[in-house]
Structures are given as structure tokens and as C-alpha cells.
Design an enzyme around this catalytic site. Structure first.
Site, short mmCIF file in Angstrom:
data_model
loop_
_atom_site.label_atom_id
_atom_site.label_comp_id
_atom_site.label_asym_id
_atom_site.label_seq_id
_atom_site.Cartn_x
_atom_site.Cartn_y
_atom_site.Cartn_z
N LYS A 154 42.34 135.55 45.65
CA LYS A 154 43.50 134.95 46.29
C LYS A 154 44.74 135.13 45.42
O LYS A 154 45.78 135.57 45.86
CB LYS A 154 43.22 133.47 46.56
CG LYS A 154 44.30 132.75 47.32
CD LYS A 154 43.84 131.34 47.65
CE LYS A 154 44.99 130.51 48.16
NZ LYS A 154 44.62 129.13 48.49
N GLU A 207 38.08 136.60 35.24
CA GLU A 207 36.80 137.28 35.47
C GLU A 207 37.00 138.46 36.43
O GLU A 207 36.53 139.58 36.18
CB GLU A 207 35.78 136.32 36.08
CG GLU A 207 35.32 135.20 35.16
CD GLU A 207 36.18 133.94 35.28
OE1 GLU A 207 37.39 134.07 35.63
OE2 GLU A 207 35.66 132.85 35.02
N GLY A 228 40.20 128.60 48.62
CA GLY A 228 39.18 129.57 48.21
C GLY A 228 37.81 129.26 48.80
O GLY A 228 37.14 130.13 49.37
N ARG A 229 37.40 128.00 48.69
CA ARG A 229 36.06 127.63 49.16
C ARG A 229 35.98 127.53 50.68
O ARG A 229 34.92 127.24 51.23
CB ARG A 229 35.62 126.33 48.50
CG ARG A 229 36.60 125.17 48.68
CD ARG A 229 36.28 124.03 47.73
NE ARG A 229 37.26 122.95 47.75
CZ ARG A 229 38.40 122.96 47.06
NH1 ARG A 229 38.73 124.00 46.33
NH2 ARG A 229 39.22 121.93 47.09
N GLU A 271 33.68 120.79 44.75
CA GLU A 271 35.05 121.13 44.38
C GLU A 271 36.02 120.38 45.30
O GLU A 271 37.13 120.07 44.90
CB GLU A 271 35.26 122.65 44.48
CG GLU A 271 36.43 123.13 43.65
CD GLU A 271 36.59 124.64 43.64
OE1 GLU A 271 35.82 125.35 44.30
OE2 GLU A 271 37.50 125.11 42.95
N HIS A 300 6.92 123.16 45.50
CA HIS A 300 6.00 123.39 44.38
C HIS A 300 6.70 123.17 43.05
O HIS A 300 6.27 123.69 42.03
CB HIS A 300 5.44 124.82 44.48
CG HIS A 300 4.69 125.02 45.76
ND1 HIS A 300 3.33 124.88 45.85
CD2 HIS A 300 5.14 125.27 47.01
CE1 HIS A 300 2.96 125.06 47.10
NE2 HIS A 300 4.04 125.30 47.83
N LYS A 330 40.56 127.57 34.17
CA LYS A 330 41.02 128.97 34.15
C LYS A 330 41.89 129.23 32.93
O LYS A 330 42.05 130.36 32.51
CB LYS A 330 41.80 129.28 35.42
CG LYS A 330 40.93 129.40 36.66
CD LYS A 330 41.74 129.93 37.84
CE LYS A 330 40.86 130.10 39.06
NZ LYS A 330 41.54 130.74 40.17
C1 G6Q Z 1 38.16 127.60 45.40
C2 G6Q Z 1 38.57 127.60 44.00
C3 G6Q Z 1 38.02 128.69 43.13
C4 G6Q Z 1 38.60 130.07 43.41
C5 G6Q Z 1 38.21 131.02 42.29
C6 G6Q Z 1 38.73 132.41 42.49
O1 G6Q Z 1 38.47 126.78 46.22
O2 G6Q Z 1 39.94 127.50 43.90
O3 G6Q Z 1 36.62 128.78 43.23
O4 G6Q Z 1 38.16 130.55 44.64
O5 G6Q Z 1 38.66 130.50 41.08
O6 G6Q Z 1 40.12 132.41 42.62
P1 G6Q Z 1 40.87 133.69 43.10
O7 G6Q Z 1 40.43 134.00 44.48
O8 G6Q Z 1 42.33 133.37 43.02
O9 G6Q Z 1 40.49 134.80 42.15
#
Ligand code: G6Q
Length: 547
Positions: A210, A216, A271-272, A357, A388, A508
Site C-alpha cells: 500500500k 521487508e 491493509g488487513r 490488529e 492430536h 516499522k
Molecule cells: C494492515 C497493516 C499492515 C500492513 C503491512 C504492509 O492493516 O497496516 O499489516 O498491511 O505492514 O504494509 P504495506 O502494504 O504498506 O507494505
């Protein structure tokens, strides 16, 4: 926007529920079923192909009535209307929350800042569909003229967990000629493993981020670029082997990806909550645009149910209220989610982010401390594997563990008796968790007295059973939306902002200070606590010794 902001605990229904909880805590599910033999059929609700049995919860009709009253008092109805109307209900980021617009059918209107966003959503969906078709038919060629066979999604958190979960869930509907891989972790092994057997000339990377700034993802994307360059040796290859999914066109351009190959979304998609946005490009490539459309229709059907159904028959509302009941009134710390479907094996991991989150918050919308606990810890594994392993703790441990069982009537791989065996297990587990095994029953079975206490299963562990016909793209969309709106319901009752994630934002930034302290040649001056300083020095020493 009219949002009631009275501190939760002062609400009449809240106080009534606290008194009521005292009585229910002492009542066993065995008694609830004996006193009310019809509850198994009555405490259930059905919508959009999902049957929710919530009779094995530690509730009576009175409990449900009080929880529904709490929802009214907390202004849940207004909150739902505010979300669907595009109001800025994510107050700390001053944003609307409109994942429901991502699955709104063409022709619907949802206005944000004077603009109907639904046509923009469909414009991106159409571009995604054109790209997915080109890739699936081999019309989109790699730099050397060979068609793409491998698709690697690079993203993390909300830009990874949904696509990974959907990939596993919908393999049955996916083009078997395509290999899909997912790289999220900054641990180099993740990238190395994902590409070790792939031919760069046949590989497409989707850089999903986003913000297009996440450490990462950017690190993995640069590594992917080098991997491609090492093999193909031509900068122009990037245009044929990289596409981006992002809201940040400038950063995408800077990376070297043509923005013609960028699929956008908007700041009103968290994001989620983004697996059905362009972040779902890998899903669309795998299952094709038509099935992706079916998945969106499944989401939308649940959205409409959530928006319009009376609360006493509203599946996400009921599930959300039950989650609040256990967290806020009965002291449960977790909710276990156990899909009896191997295809849904990544569903609990996906839900962990969605729920924790969103509702892992400690202050109200007004910034005051929340009274009591907020989100439960969500966790789980597919059945029957969990049986199990950790189910022991649920059967005989000391903790209260409400569970969600997700079961299917038909398998996508109907082999022999497997589905009946699977389903017999899920029903048996829910039954055993609720009713347990008493000392009397054990003695009747001839268990010696000394062994009886060890074999007693107390029972009284509550569960929901969600029973569905069969897994499909549409059912997956419906299930995800069910949990999204259950999470929304919980956040509304606790009066918190379910759509920000300041803790994740902090995370982050944390490593940024330490990176040079690990990488600089010169011994750095360290000003952390003594534990962190010692670890950094030890890491540097140990790494240097092995070089
Ligand atoms: C989701 C969070 C988080 C995010 C990641 C990746 O609701 O904000 O999990 O999706 O940190 O972020 P980017 O899509 O900006 O790389």
C-alpha cells in the site's frame, strides 16, 4: 456522524450483563441444554449459505437479549450506517473505511468527498482482469518472449496474509499450470526458497505494498530485481517481469516499474481489509476474473446481510456480540478458530491479523482508557490436526477457550469416507467440549476410582459451529466478510478505532536505528539498554568470527 460515546461500562445493558454473567458463570452447558432441550435448533441463524449454531455457548435467551440491547445502546446501527455511507470512522487517521465498496456491484453509488468511488473500483478490477487474462492465456510474454509460468507476490501483513490464505483456500479453482509463490519475510530464506526452482525468464513479481515503503517488501523487491537482472542482464526486463499494487505511484515509478503496470487502491482500504482489492491480483491470476467476481459477490452478499438484517438474526452481529461476551464479561482470553477444511489452513493466521490488529486497542475513540479487555487472542489450526495436539488443553486444562468450528457438508476432493470422518470429528469435538465426561460416566464404564479424576473432562467449553455446503470462491468471500463484520461489531461495542494500527507503524520504525549499528564497519557507540547493547555486540563479534 452520531456515534454514542458513553463509556461502555456505564451503559445500562453493560451493567445488567455484568450481573447476569455472575449467574451464567455458575451454570454448566449441560444444565442449559437440560433446562431448554430445544435450544440446539433455536439458538441458530442462517444467511447467505452459512448456518451458525450458537447454542453451545454459555448464554440464555436473556443473555442474547442483553447483548442485543448493548449493541443498540452502543450505537452499532449508526456505526454500520456510517461505514457504508463512507463517513470518516477511522478517526485517528481521518479516513473512511470502505472495504465494502471493493465488492459493490457496478452501478451502486458510495460517495467519498463528493465522488462516487464504485466506478473507480471497477475500473481497477477491469484492468486487473485484462492483465490476468493476458497472463493466463500466455499473451503477456516475459522479456525473452516466453510466457509467464510463475507468479511471486512480494508483500507482508495485509499485503500477504489474505492472498496466501486465498491461494491455499482456492487451489481447487486455480489454473494448475501456474505456480504461485509468496515472499513476505525479510529473512533471506523466504526469497531463496520461493525462487530456488523458478526460471527468471518465466517469472512475474507482483510487488504488493500500500505504502511502497515497507522495509521487508522493498528489500525483497530489490533482491528480486537483482535475481532477474543476474539472469536476463537487461534493465528493460523489469517492465515485463514486475507489476506493482500500491497507492503510491511516485514510489512505484522510482522503483522502476512502469505505472501502466500498477494497480491502485485507496487510503480508505485498510491493509488487513484489502484481499479483495488489487492486493488480490495474485488471487485473480490464479482463479481467473470470473471466479474472482464470484468471490466479490460472496463478500457483497454478507455485506448486505450485515447492513440490513435485524441484529437478532444477523450472523456477524451475533458472532461479534458473543466475542464481546467472553472477553468483557466471562474473562476468556482467546478464541480458537478451527476450520475442518485443509484448504482453510491459513484462515486462522489471516484472522489473527484481522481481529487482533483491528481490536488490539486500549483506548476509546475519545482517547480514554477502555474498561476491561478488548480483542481476544485469535489462534487456530485446521481440524482434525489440532485434535492430536492442543485440544487437550481445551478438554482438560484450566482455561476458558471459546471456539469457532467451521465445517463443510461436501468436500472438494470427495474421496471414500473422508468427509464423513472429518465431519464426525468436528461434531464430536464440539459435543465433547460442551458436555465433557463426568466422573459418574467414567465409573459406570469401569474406570478405577484413582484414575477417574485424571479422565474427567469438565466440559462447558463454548463453541459456535458454522456449517456450510462446500468451499468455493463465493463462500470464501462470505466467510471473510462474516469475520470482518464480527470484528467491526466488537470494535463498535468497545467504542475503539478498529481501523488504525499505530503499534504496527511503530514497529516499522524500530529496526531503522539498529540497522547501521549492525552493518557499519566501525564499532558503533551504543546507547540502548544494557540487554540490547550486549546482544548487538555479541551479534557483531559472532558474525565477524565466521566471516
Ligand atoms: C494492515 C497493516 C499492515 C500492513 C503491512 C504492509 O492493516 O497496516 O499489516 O498491511 O505492514 O504494509 P504495506 O502494504 O504498506 O507494505
Amino acid at each position: 456522524m452520531t456515534v454514542k460515546t458513553a463509556p461502555g461500562t456505564k451503559r445500562q445493558a453493560w451493567q445488567a450483563l455484568q450481573d447476569h454473567a455472575g449467574r451464567i458463570r455458575a451454570t454448566h452447558l449441560r444444565t442449559l441444554f437440560e433446562d431448554d432441550p430445544e435450544r440446539g435448533g433455536r439458538l441458530a441463524a442462517e444467511a447467505v449459505g452459512l448456518y451458525l449454531d450458537y447454542s453451545k455457548h454459555r448464554v440464555t435467551d436473556e443473555t442474547i437479549g442483553l447483548l442485543l440491547a448493548l449493541a443498540e445502546e452502543a450505537g452499532l446501527r449508526e456505526r454500520i450506517d456510517a461505514m457504508f455511507a463512507g463517513k470518516r470512522i477511522n478517526v485517528t487517521e481521518d479516513r473512511p473505511v470502505l472495504h465494502v465498496a471493493l465488492r459493490a456491484p457496478r452501478g451502486q453509488s458510495i460517495v467519498v468527498d463528493g465522488e462516487n468511488v464504485v466506478p473507480k473500483v471497477h475500473e481497477v478490477l477491469d484492468r486487473m482482469a485484462a492483465f490476468a487474462r493476458a497472463l493466463r492465456t500466455g499473451a503477456w510474454k516475459g522479456h525473452t518472449g516466453r510466457p509467464i509460468k510463475n507468479v511471486v507476490n512480494i508483500g507482508i501483513g495485509g499485503s500477504d496474509l489474505g492472498p496466501v490464505m486465498a491461494h491455499e483456500a482456492l487451489r481447487h479453482f486455480s489454473d494448475p499450470r501456474l505456480v504461485l509463490r509468496f515472499v513476505s519475510n525479510v529473512d533471506g530464506s523466504d526469497f531463496a526458497l520461493a525462487v530456488h526452482d523458478l526460471d527468471p525468464a518465466e517469472t512475474l513479481f507482483i510487488v504488493s505494498s500500500k505504502t511502497f515503503t515497507t522495509l521487508e517488501t522493498m528489500t525483497n523487491a530489490q533482491t528480486a530485481r537483482r535475481w532477474l537482472m543476474d539472469a536476463l542482464g537487461d534493465e528493460r526486463a523489469v517492465a515485463r517481469h514486475f507489476v506493482a499494487v500500491s497507492t503510491n505511484a511516485d514510489a512505484v515509478r522510482k522503483f522502476g516499474i512502469d505505472t501502466a503496470n500498477m494497480f491502485g487502491f485507496w487510503d480508505w482500504v485498510g491493509g488487513r481489509y484489502s484481499m479483495d482489492s488489487a492486493i488480490g491480483l495474485s488471487t485473480m491470476i490464479a482463479i481467473g476474473p470470473e471466479r474472482f467476481g464470484e468471490m466479490l459477490a460472496g463478500f457483497h452478499a454478507m455485506d448486505e446481510h450485515f447492513r440490513t438484517a435485524p441484529f437478532d438474526r444477523n450472523l456477524p452481529v451475533l458472532m461479534g456480540l458473543l466475542a464481546v461476551w467472553y472477553s468483557s464479561f466471562l474473562g476468556a482470553e482467546t478464541i480458537g478458530v478451527f476450520p475442518y477444511s485443509h484448504a482453510l489452513r491459513r484462515f486462522p493466521a489471516y484472522l489473527q491479523q484481522l481481529a487482533m490488529e483491528s481490536n488490539g486497542k486500549r483506548v476509546t475513540l475519545e482517547g480514554a482508557a477502555v474498561a476491561g479487555d478488548t480483542s481476544a487472542i485469535y489462534w487456530g489450526e485446521p481440524g482434525t490436526n489440532g485434535q492430536h495436539s492442543f485440544y487437550q488443553l481445551i478438554h482438560q486444562g484450566t482455561r476458558l477457550v471459546p471456539c469457532d468450528f467451521i465445517a463443510f457438508c461436501r468436500s472438494l476432493d470427495p474421496i471414500g469416507r473422508h468427509q464423513d470422518l472429518l465431519t464426525a470429528n468436528v461434531f464430536a469435538q464440539a459435543e465433547a467440549m460442551a458436555f465433557g465426561k463426568t466422573a459418574e460416566q467414567l465409573r459406570e464404564e469401569g474406570v478405577p476410582d484413582w484414575l477417574v479424576p485424571h479422565r474427567v473432562c469438565e466440559g462447558n467449553q463454548p463453541s459456535s459451529t458454522i456449517l456450510v455446503d462446500a468451499l468455493s470462491p463465493s463462500v470464501l468471500g462470505t466467510l471473510v466478510a462474516l469475520y470482518e463484520h464480527s470484528v467491526f461489531t466488537q470494535g463498535a461495542i468497545w467504542n475503539i478505532d478498529s481501523f488504525d494500527q499505530w503499534g504496527v507503524e511503530l514497529g516499522k520504525k524500530l529496526a531503522v536505528r539498529i540497522i547501521p549499528e549492525l552493518e557499519d564497519e566501525a564499532e558503533p557507540k551504543l546507547a540502548h539498554d544494557s540487554s540490547t547493547n550486549t546482544l548487538i555486540r555479541r551479534y557483531r563479534r559472532q558474525r565477524a568470527a565466521k566471516r
